[in-house]
Design a protein around this motif. Structure first.
Motif, PDB file in Angstrom:
ATOM      1  N   ASN A 207    -100.660  10.747 -44.260  1.00  0.00           N
ATOM      2  CA  ASN A 207    -100.795   9.289 -44.433  1.00  0.00           C
ATOM      3  C   ASN A 207     -99.553   8.717 -45.114  1.00  0.00           C
TER       4      ASN A 207
ATOM      5  N   THR B  97    -109.353   2.340 -39.601  1.00  0.00           N
ATOM      6  CA  THR B  97    -107.946   2.664 -39.435  1.00  0.00           C
ATOM      7  C   THR B  97    -107.177   1.401 -39.127  1.00  0.00           C
ATOM      8  N   THR B  98    -105.921   1.344 -39.562  1.00  0.00           N
ATOM      9  CA  THR B  98    -105.068   0.210 -39.186  1.00  0.00           C
ATOM     10  C   THR B  98    -104.005   0.707 -38.207  1.00  0.00           C
ATOM     11  N   LYS B  99    -104.177   1.960 -37.781  1.00  0.00           N
ATOM     12  CA  LYS B  99    -103.150   2.544 -36.902  1.00  0.00           C
ATOM     13  C   LYS B  99    -103.535   2.382 -35.443  1.00  0.00           C
TER      14      LYS B  99
ATOM     15  N   THR C 187    -107.433   8.035 -36.499  1.00  0.00           N
ATOM     16  CA  THR C 187    -108.854   8.149 -36.171  1.00  0.00           C
ATOM     17  C   THR C 187    -109.683   7.469 -37.250  1.00  0.00           C
ATOM     18  N   GLY C 188    -109.061   7.214 -38.398  1.00  0.00           N
ATOM     19  CA  GLY C 188    -109.810   6.616 -39.498  1.00  0.00           C
ATOM     20  C   GLY C 188    -110.756   7.606 -40.165  1.00  0.00           C
TER      21      GLY C 188
ATOM     22  N   LEU D  74    -109.397   9.962 -44.591  1.00  0.00           N
ATOM     23  CA  LEU D  74    -109.782   9.676 -45.971  1.00  0.00           C
ATOM     24  C   LEU D  74    -111.283   9.830 -46.188  1.00  0.00           C
TER      25      LEU D  74
HETATM   26  N1  LIG Z   1    -100.452   6.192 -48.094  1.00  0.00           N
HETATM   27  C1  LIG Z   1    -100.927   5.128 -47.426  1.00  0.00           C
HETATM   28  N2  LIG Z   1    -100.195   3.990 -47.312  1.00  0.00           N
HETATM   29  C2  LIG Z   1    -100.678   2.911 -46.652  1.00  0.00           C
HETATM   30  N3  LIG Z   1    -101.879   2.855 -46.046  1.00  0.00           N
HETATM   31  C3  LIG Z   1    -102.663   3.957 -46.123  1.00  0.00           C
HETATM   32  C4  LIG Z   1    -102.243   5.143 -46.802  1.00  0.00           C
HETATM   33  N4  LIG Z   1    -103.232   6.046 -46.717  1.00  0.00           N
HETATM   34  C5  LIG Z   1    -104.220   5.462 -46.019  1.00  0.00           C
HETATM   35  N5  LIG Z   1    -103.886   4.214 -45.640  1.00  0.00           N
HETATM   36  C6  LIG Z   1    -104.730   3.245 -44.900  1.00  0.00           C
HETATM   37  O1  LIG Z   1    -106.043   3.773 -44.812  1.00  0.00           O
HETATM   38  C7  LIG Z   1    -106.455   3.862 -43.459  1.00  0.00           C
HETATM   39  C8  LIG Z   1    -107.388   5.024 -43.285  1.00  0.00           C
HETATM   40  O2  LIG Z   1    -106.738   6.256 -43.473  1.00  0.00           O
HETATM   41  P1  LIG Z   1    -107.320   7.563 -42.813  1.00  0.00           P
HETATM   42  O3  LIG Z   1    -108.761   7.653 -43.177  1.00  0.00           O
HETATM   43  O4  LIG Z   1    -106.439   8.704 -43.158  1.00  0.00           O
HETATM   44  O5  LIG Z   1    -107.282   7.247 -41.259  1.00  0.00           O
HETATM   45  P2  LIG Z   1    -106.005   7.149 -40.267  1.00  0.00           P
HETATM   46  O6  LIG Z   1    -104.834   7.721 -40.981  1.00  0.00           O
HETATM   47  O7  LIG Z   1    -106.425   7.942 -39.096  1.00  0.00           O
HETATM   48  O8  LIG Z   1    -105.865   5.692 -39.971  1.00  0.00           O
HETATM   49  C9  LIG Z   1    -105.169   3.943 -42.675  1.00  0.00           C
HETATM   50  O9  LIG Z   1    -105.311   3.486 -41.343  1.00  0.00           O
HETATM   51  C10 LIG Z   1    -104.243   3.050 -43.489  1.00  0.00           C
HETATM   52  O10 LIG Z   1    -104.450   1.699 -43.176  1.00  0.00           O
END
Ligand SMILES: Nc1ncnc2c1ncn2[C@@H]1O[C@H](COP(=O)(O)OP(=O)(O)O)[C@@H](O)[C@H]1O
Ligand SMILES: [Mg+2]
Length: 469
Positions: free
Chosen positions: A369, A417-419, A425-426, A429
């Protein structure tokens, strides 16, 4: 429900004698009732007399006074069921205006207009008041029985309307209650479905992890053997070459002792064409580089094994988290190589009782991340750790994009997720959160948009009563 009918009646008329008449008709005392008895006998012969209905009559001399009484009655929750209103009242409001004002405050009120003559035609009056269903007209001079009948019928009608309304509102409340119950049930169902989806995805994820672990273990085993003999052969080769170098040195000295001429010249030419001096220099270098290379291969194999811990997945054990962080870092090195430099701020850590492969998984999610949060500029990822009482902490900090405040509360939600599709995949975390909770630990985040994000994981060193995995 109160079954008594509301018999409260308001009379608005500017003529005092009318008040007296109504009192006699509607609230007969002993003497009045004799008059009424006479009247009734006159009308219906000597039929047995029905018990007189008891009304509660209140009187006003004008519209404003009448409205005042209506408001007082409403304030005491004792509304009138019916009003008799005189049409012609020279002072203040006339009958039409009075009725309008009364209905503004009590639209249920039944009304009888009493008059000998009117300034309006009846049609005009009905249209103006728009009250065809709650307005009756009583022409003066009126018959007493007419007044009684109206009072009886209209107060009963008022009561029935009120009860119908009450039932309707009870029905509405019931519908609202059922709707709410239905909504709650459907929310619970949705929650259950979400949970099931999360569980399924966790299962998929852990199966993926397990198969990755098995794969890693298989590959590691297969590679370990050749890596072992290559590296041991390289060492032997180094030793052999050292011996050959001694031999060549001896030949070189012997060569110098040869008389100038054919054999010596031939040897010198051969040495020059083979670039023997260069070979002697380069071969140990090549052997050394090969040894380094094979050393790296064996480190990767070791990291893979360490990361997957396939030999011991899902078993609580004491593990060195720092070593786990480093192995994980090596595994994801390709992911971060072009995006960020890694800085380590480590202090010595005690071993921690945990599920090491799962903690590695958390660290991997955080590092990936962090790398993905970097923009076009190369950033820095700082890994740090420490001990505090009976907990250890790990931090993964980046100077990437940061997390928008409105997203902060959602990042641990499954599927948030913001990706773009395919990249996120969200789940990273939310899985990490589950893993850390299982360890009775905490995972927290601090982030500033444009500055960066720090994730902190705190784990108890000892699991007093380890949760089942
Ligand atoms: N280190 C980080 N910097 C910025 N945004 C983060 C970071 N870690 C997590 N995020 C935000 O949290 C969301 C969820 O993360 P995660 O559960 O790992 O899912 P994914 O990485 O598949 O999107 C990410 O889409 C992002 O928006
Ligand atoms: Mg992620």
């Amino acid at each position: 429900m109160n079954t008594a009918i509301n018999r409260r009646i308001l009379l608005i008329d500017d003529t005092p004698t009318i008040h007296d008449d109504f009192r006699k008709i509607l609230t007969p005392g002993p003497s009045a009732s004799t008059d009424l008895d006479d009247l009734e006998s006159a009308l219906f012969g000597s039929a047995p007399k029905a018990p007189a209905t008891v009304y509660e009559l209140e009187c006003a001399y004008g519209g404003q006074e009448g409205l005042g009484k209506l408001l007082d009655a409403a304030a005491q929750a004792r509304p009138y069921a019916l009003a008799f209103v005189d049409m012609r009242m020279p002072d203040g409001w006339d009958g039409a205006q009075t009725i309008e004002e009364l209905w503004k405050h009590d639209p249920l009120l039944q009304v009888v207009v009493c008059t000998a003559y009117s300034d309006y035609s009846w049609d005009e009056l009905l249209d103006r008041l728009n009250g065809h269903d709650r307005l009756l007209i009583l022409k003066k001079p009126f018959d007493n029985i007419e007044v009684q009948q109206m009072a009886n019928t209209l107060t009963t009608k008022w009561e029935m309307t009120r009860r119908a309304q009450l039932q309707m509102s009870q029905l509405e409340a019931l519908v609202a209650q059922r709707t709410q119950a239905f909504q709650q049930a459907s929310e619970a169902l949705q929650h259950e479905m979400d949970e099931r989806m999360l569980l399924e995805s966790q299962l998929v994820q852990s199966e993926k992890l397990a198969s990755l672990g098995q794969l890693a273990a298989g590959v590691a085993h297969e590679i370990n053997n050749p890596v072992g003999f290559i590296s041991s052969n390289l060492s032997t080769l180094g030793t052999y070459f050292g011996q050959m170098q001694q031999m060549l040195e001896a030949y070189r000295q012997a060569e110098a002792a040869l008389a100038p001429g054919e054999p010596r010249l031939g040897l010198e030419q051969l040495r020059a064409s083979l670039e023997l001096d260069f070979l002697l220099q380069d071969i140990p270098q090549l052997i050394k580089e090969s040894k380094d290379g094979i050393g790296r291969v064996s480190q990767i194999v070791k990291d893979l094994k360490d990361f997957s811990r396939v030999d011991s997945t899902q078993h609580w054990q004491w593990a060195d988290l720092q070593q786990g962080m480093d192995s994980t870092l090596n595994i994801v090195a390709a992911e971060i190589k072009y995006k960020a430099d890694v800085v380590k701020q480590y202090v010595p850590l005690p071993e921690v009782e945990c599920l090491p492969s799962q903690i590695n998984q958390v660290v991997m999610n955080l590092i990936v991340n962090a790398a993905q949060a970097m923009g076009s500029e190369r950033g820095t990822i700082t890994l740090s750790n420490g001990v505090q009482g009976d907990t250890v902490w790990l931090q993964v900090a980046d100077n990437g994009a940061g997390i928008a405040p409105q997203h902060l509360a959602k990042i641990f939600d499954p599927f948030f997720t913001t990706k773009p599709v395919g990249q996120g995949t969200g789940l990273g975390l939310s899985l990490s959160y589950g893993i850390i909770k299982k360890h009775r630990g905490e995972i927290t985040v601090h982030s500033e948009v444009g500055k960066g994000t720090t994730f902190r994981v705190e784990l108890p060193i000892r699991q007093t009563a380890p949760a089942t995995s």
